[in-house]
Design a protein around this motif. Structure first.
Motif, PDB file in Angstrom:
ATOM      1  N   LEU A 143       0.852  -1.183   0.000  1.00  0.00           N
ATOM      2  CA  LEU A 143       0.000   0.000   0.000  1.00  0.00           C
ATOM      3  C   LEU A 143       0.889   1.233   0.000  1.00  0.00           C
ATOM      4  O   LEU A 143       1.768   1.368   0.854  1.00  0.00           O
ATOM      5  CB  LEU A 143      -0.904   0.007   1.235  1.00  0.00           C
ATOM      6  N   GLY A 144       0.673   2.132  -0.967  1.00  0.00           N
ATOM      7  CA  GLY A 144       1.415   3.378  -1.026  1.00  0.00           C
ATOM      8  C   GLY A 144       0.508   4.557  -0.733  1.00  0.00           C
ATOM      9  O   GLY A 144      -0.580   4.667  -1.311  1.00  0.00           O
ATOM     10  N   ILE A 145       0.946   5.432   0.165  1.00  0.00           N
ATOM     11  CA  ILE A 145       0.159   6.593   0.587  1.00  0.00           C
ATOM     12  C   ILE A 145       0.876   7.865   0.157  1.00  0.00           C
ATOM     13  O   ILE A 145       2.090   7.996   0.336  1.00  0.00           O
ATOM     14  CB  ILE A 145      -0.031   6.620   2.122  1.00  0.00           C
ATOM     15  N   THR A 169      -1.424  -1.106  -4.205  1.00  0.00           N
ATOM     16  CA  THR A 169      -2.574  -0.210  -4.085  1.00  0.00           C
ATOM     17  C   THR A 169      -2.068   1.158  -3.663  1.00  0.00           C
ATOM     18  O   THR A 169      -1.230   1.262  -2.762  1.00  0.00           O
ATOM     19  CB  THR A 169      -3.568  -0.729  -3.035  1.00  0.00           C
ATOM     20  N   PHE A 170      -2.580   2.191  -4.308  1.00  0.00           N
ATOM     21  CA  PHE A 170      -2.173   3.556  -3.962  1.00  0.00           C
ATOM     22  C   PHE A 170      -3.404   4.356  -3.565  1.00  0.00           C
ATOM     23  O   PHE A 170      -4.456   4.247  -4.198  1.00  0.00           O
ATOM     24  CB  PHE A 170      -1.477   4.233  -5.155  1.00  0.00           C
ATOM     25  N   GLN A 171      -3.253   5.144  -2.506  1.00  0.00           N
ATOM     26  CA  GLN A 171      -4.383   5.953  -2.073  1.00  0.00           C
ATOM     27  C   GLN A 171      -3.914   7.257  -1.458  1.00  0.00           C
ATOM     28  O   GLN A 171      -2.805   7.352  -0.927  1.00  0.00           O
ATOM     29  CB  GLN A 171      -5.265   5.184  -1.089  1.00  0.00           C
ATOM     30  N   SER A 172      -4.772   8.252  -1.539  1.00  0.00           N
ATOM     31  CA  SER A 172      -4.482   9.558  -0.961  1.00  0.00           C
ATOM     32  C   SER A 172      -4.553   9.476   0.555  1.00  0.00           C
ATOM     33  O   SER A 172      -5.419   8.791   1.122  1.00  0.00           O
ATOM     34  CB  SER A 172      -5.488  10.587  -1.478  1.00  0.00           C
ATOM     35  N   GLY A 173      -3.634  10.146   1.225  1.00  0.00           N
ATOM     36  CA  GLY A 173      -3.649  10.121   2.673  1.00  0.00           C
ATOM     37  C   GLY A 173      -2.670  11.101   3.276  1.00  0.00           C
ATOM     38  O   GLY A 173      -1.819  11.681   2.595  1.00  0.00           O
ATOM     39  N   ASP A 174      -2.822  11.290   4.571  1.00  0.00           N
ATOM     40  CA  ASP A 174      -1.980  12.187   5.358  1.00  0.00           C
ATOM     41  C   ASP A 174      -1.120  11.323   6.269  1.00  0.00           C
ATOM     42  O   ASP A 174      -1.502  11.000   7.380  1.00  0.00           O
ATOM     43  CB  ASP A 174      -2.863  13.138   6.161  1.00  0.00           C
ATOM     44  N   TRP A 175       0.023  10.877   5.734  1.00  0.00           N
ATOM     45  CA  TRP A 175       0.892   9.923   6.420  1.00  0.00           C
ATOM     46  C   TRP A 175       0.072   8.702   6.846  1.00  0.00           C
ATOM     47  O   TRP A 175      -0.640   8.136   6.048  1.00  0.00           O
ATOM     48  CB  TRP A 175       1.643  10.589   7.564  1.00  0.00           C
ATOM     49  N   ALA A 176       0.122   8.303   8.113  1.00  0.00           N
ATOM     50  CA  ALA A 176      -0.549   7.064   8.519  1.00  0.00           C
ATOM     51  C   ALA A 176      -1.955   7.290   9.062  1.00  0.00           C
ATOM     52  O   ALA A 176      -2.578   6.345   9.549  1.00  0.00           O
ATOM     53  CB  ALA A 176       0.291   6.335   9.565  1.00  0.00           C
ATOM     54  N   GLN A 177      -2.466   8.507   8.953  1.00  0.00           N
ATOM     55  CA  GLN A 177      -3.816   8.785   9.433  1.00  0.00           C
ATOM     56  C   GLN A 177      -4.813   7.889   8.694  1.00  0.00           C
ATOM     57  O   GLN A 177      -4.870   7.884   7.462  1.00  0.00           O
ATOM     58  CB  GLN A 177      -4.176  10.249   9.172  1.00  0.00           C
ATOM     59  N   GLY A 178      -5.579   7.116   9.430  1.00  0.00           N
ATOM     60  CA  GLY A 178      -6.595   6.270   8.834  1.00  0.00           C
ATOM     61  C   GLY A 178      -6.091   4.968   8.252  1.00  0.00           C
ATOM     62  O   GLY A 178      -6.879   4.203   7.695  1.00  0.00           O
ATOM     63  N   ALA A 225       6.228   9.178  13.721  1.00  0.00           N
ATOM     64  CA  ALA A 225       6.767   8.274  14.746  1.00  0.00           C
ATOM     65  C   ALA A 225       5.705   7.695  15.687  1.00  0.00           C
ATOM     66  O   ALA A 225       5.723   6.482  15.957  1.00  0.00           O
ATOM     67  CB  ALA A 225       7.859   8.988  15.552  1.00  0.00           C
ATOM     68  N   PRO A 226       4.751   8.482  16.200  1.00  0.00           N
ATOM     69  CA  PRO A 226       3.787   7.899  17.143  1.00  0.00           C
ATOM     70  C   PRO A 226       2.907   6.811  16.542  1.00  0.00           C
ATOM     71  O   PRO A 226       2.371   5.968  17.287  1.00  0.00           O
ATOM     72  CB  PRO A 226       2.942   9.116  17.565  1.00  0.00           C
ATOM     73  N   ASP A 227       2.725   6.786  15.240  1.00  0.00           N
ATOM     74  CA  ASP A 227       1.867   5.778  14.605  1.00  0.00           C
ATOM     75  C   ASP A 227       2.594   4.469  14.316  1.00  0.00           C
ATOM     76  O   ASP A 227       1.943   3.440  14.077  1.00  0.00           O
ATOM     77  CB  ASP A 227       1.305   6.316  13.287  1.00  0.00           C
ATOM     78  N   LEU A 228       3.906   4.472  14.323  1.00  0.00           N
ATOM     79  CA  LEU A 228       4.642   3.280  13.900  1.00  0.00           C
ATOM     80  C   LEU A 228       4.434   2.071  14.809  1.00  0.00           C
ATOM     81  O   LEU A 228       4.317   0.946  14.304  1.00  0.00           O
ATOM     82  CB  LEU A 228       6.135   3.606  13.755  1.00  0.00           C
ATOM     83  N   PRO A 229       4.388   2.225  16.130  1.00  0.00           N
ATOM     84  CA  PRO A 229       4.206   1.020  16.963  1.00  0.00           C
ATOM     85  C   PRO A 229       2.948   0.218  16.629  1.00  0.00           C
ATOM     86  O   PRO A 229       2.959  -1.017  16.671  1.00  0.00           O
ATOM     87  CB  PRO A 229       4.151   1.584  18.386  1.00  0.00           C
ATOM     88  N   ARG A 230       1.863   0.890  16.266  1.00  0.00           N
ATOM     89  CA  ARG A 230       0.634   0.143  15.939  1.00  0.00           C
ATOM     90  C   ARG A 230       0.683  -0.460  14.542  1.00  0.00           C
ATOM     91  O   ARG A 230      -0.093  -1.354  14.220  1.00  0.00           O
ATOM     92  CB  ARG A 230      -0.594   1.048  16.086  1.00  0.00           C
ATOM     93  N   LEU A 231       1.622   0.016  13.711  1.00  0.00           N
ATOM     94  CA  LEU A 231       1.659  -0.427  12.323  1.00  0.00           C
ATOM     95  C   LEU A 231       2.690  -1.520  12.052  1.00  0.00           C
ATOM     96  O   LEU A 231       2.550  -2.284  11.097  1.00  0.00           O
ATOM     97  CB  LEU A 231       1.959   0.765  11.405  1.00  0.00           C
ATOM     98  N   ILE A 232       3.733  -1.604  12.869  1.00  0.00           N
ATOM     99  CA  ILE A 232       4.793  -2.589  12.630  1.00  0.00           C
ATOM    100  C   ILE A 232       4.362  -3.943  13.190  1.00  0.00           C
ATOM    101  O   ILE A 232       4.105  -4.084  14.387  1.00  0.00           O
ATOM    102  CB  ILE A 232       6.121  -2.158  13.280  1.00  0.00           C
ATOM    103  N   ALA A 233       4.277  -4.927  12.334  1.00  0.00           N
ATOM    104  CA  ALA A 233       3.907  -6.275  12.761  1.00  0.00           C
ATOM    105  C   ALA A 233       5.039  -6.902  13.575  1.00  0.00           C
ATOM    106  O   ALA A 233       6.209  -6.509  13.440  1.00  0.00           O
ATOM    107  CB  ALA A 233       3.611  -7.138  11.539  1.00  0.00           C
TER     108      ALA A 233
END
Length: 285
Positions: A143-145, A169-178, A225-233
């Protein structure tokens, strides 16, 4: 302006162009060869093999004019090689650079003997990092944002041309928001230049929104940085590009988020990539 490329064949024209491009480029011979190959609709390798049997095309002088005016070669030719792939580029996106390949090298080392399945590319631009990773791991999906619609169009076009559209898949976004879920590999090349820095060369033609990040060049790292812990498997990693002098500041942001961090250097020996992972129970990365 009009450049003089001489009356001889391609070898003479390349020599003359190299001399003239030396005032505008750190790689004048390479630039001359790439522009000549583009004018002839050949690969650079084909040009070098056949140069004594070919004639200088009429459009070569105009391409040189554009380069001497400061326009990057990649925007003139419309393509740039990155890792093992060739990418279309336009002024909507940053030109992929060898320094950024350090992130892919970090991922290859981390996943030695196994493969990531889910990949996230934050700030995908031309799609360079995501598509390079998908070409490396044929069973992965990504996924590319990006916030730029122009960049997303370039990235989608690259995925289709490279035969990777079914896995990207590519989608519009504001970094990892959403962005939901976890990813084995996260690739991030955000803007990191301080607003006060005076730029020169090719970057003068690249989009400001992909270059500058506030007074210290750290604004986007602070948001990411604050979003990375929830995103890294579990067992996964994030590879984050940094400026040559940002190792300490960006590492602190990642450590504050609870991640373990180590730095990797690019070919010039500069700190270029931070690898962020979950700490092991003994506290090591």
């Amino acid at each position: 302006m009009s450049v003089n490329i001489g009356e001889g064949g391609i070898p003479d024209a390349l020599r003359a162009a190299t001399v003239q491009l030396a005032v505008a480029s750190d790689t004048p011979r390479l630039d001359a060869e790439l522009l000549m190959a583009h004018a002839l609709t050949l690969s650079r390798n084909d040009l070098l093999l056949r140069q004594r049997d070919l004639s200088v095309p009429p459009g070569f002088a105009a391409l040189l004019d554009r380069r001497l005016a400061g326009e990057p070669v990649a925007y003139i030719t419309g393509f740039r090689d990155f890792w093992t792939i060739s990418l279309a580029v336009t002024p909507h996106v940053l030109i992929p650079r060898p320094d950024s390949e350090t992130l892919i090298e970090a991922a290859v080392a981390h996943f030695a003997g196994r493969a990531p399945q889910a990949i996230l590319d934050l700030g995908t631009g031309s799609g360079a990092l995501l598509l390079a990773a998908l070409s490396e791991w044929p069973d992965a999906n990504g996924l590319g944002i990006d916030a730029s619609s122009g960049a997303l169009a370039v990235a989608q076009g690259n995925a289709e041309r490279l035969g990777l559209a079914d896995r990207a898949t590519f989608q519009s976004g504001d970094w990892a928001q959403g962005v939901d879920g976890q990813f084995d590999l996260i690739l991030i090349n955000p803007p990191y230049i301080a607003r006060s820095v005076t730029l020169a060369g090719d970057v003068l033609h690249e989009p400001d929104s992909a270059l500058f990040a506030g007074v210290e060049g750290l604004d986007d790292y602070r948001r990411i940085a604050p979003d990375l812990p929830r995103l890294i498997a579990p067992g996964g990693m994030a590879a984050i590009e940094i400026g040559y002098d940002q190792k300490v500041a960006v590492s602190a942001l990642l450590v504050d988020a609870g991640l373990a961090v180590r730095a990797l250097q690019d070919l010039a020996g500069h700190d270029r990539c931070l690898v962020a992972t979950w700490p092991q129970r003994d506290g090591t990365a």
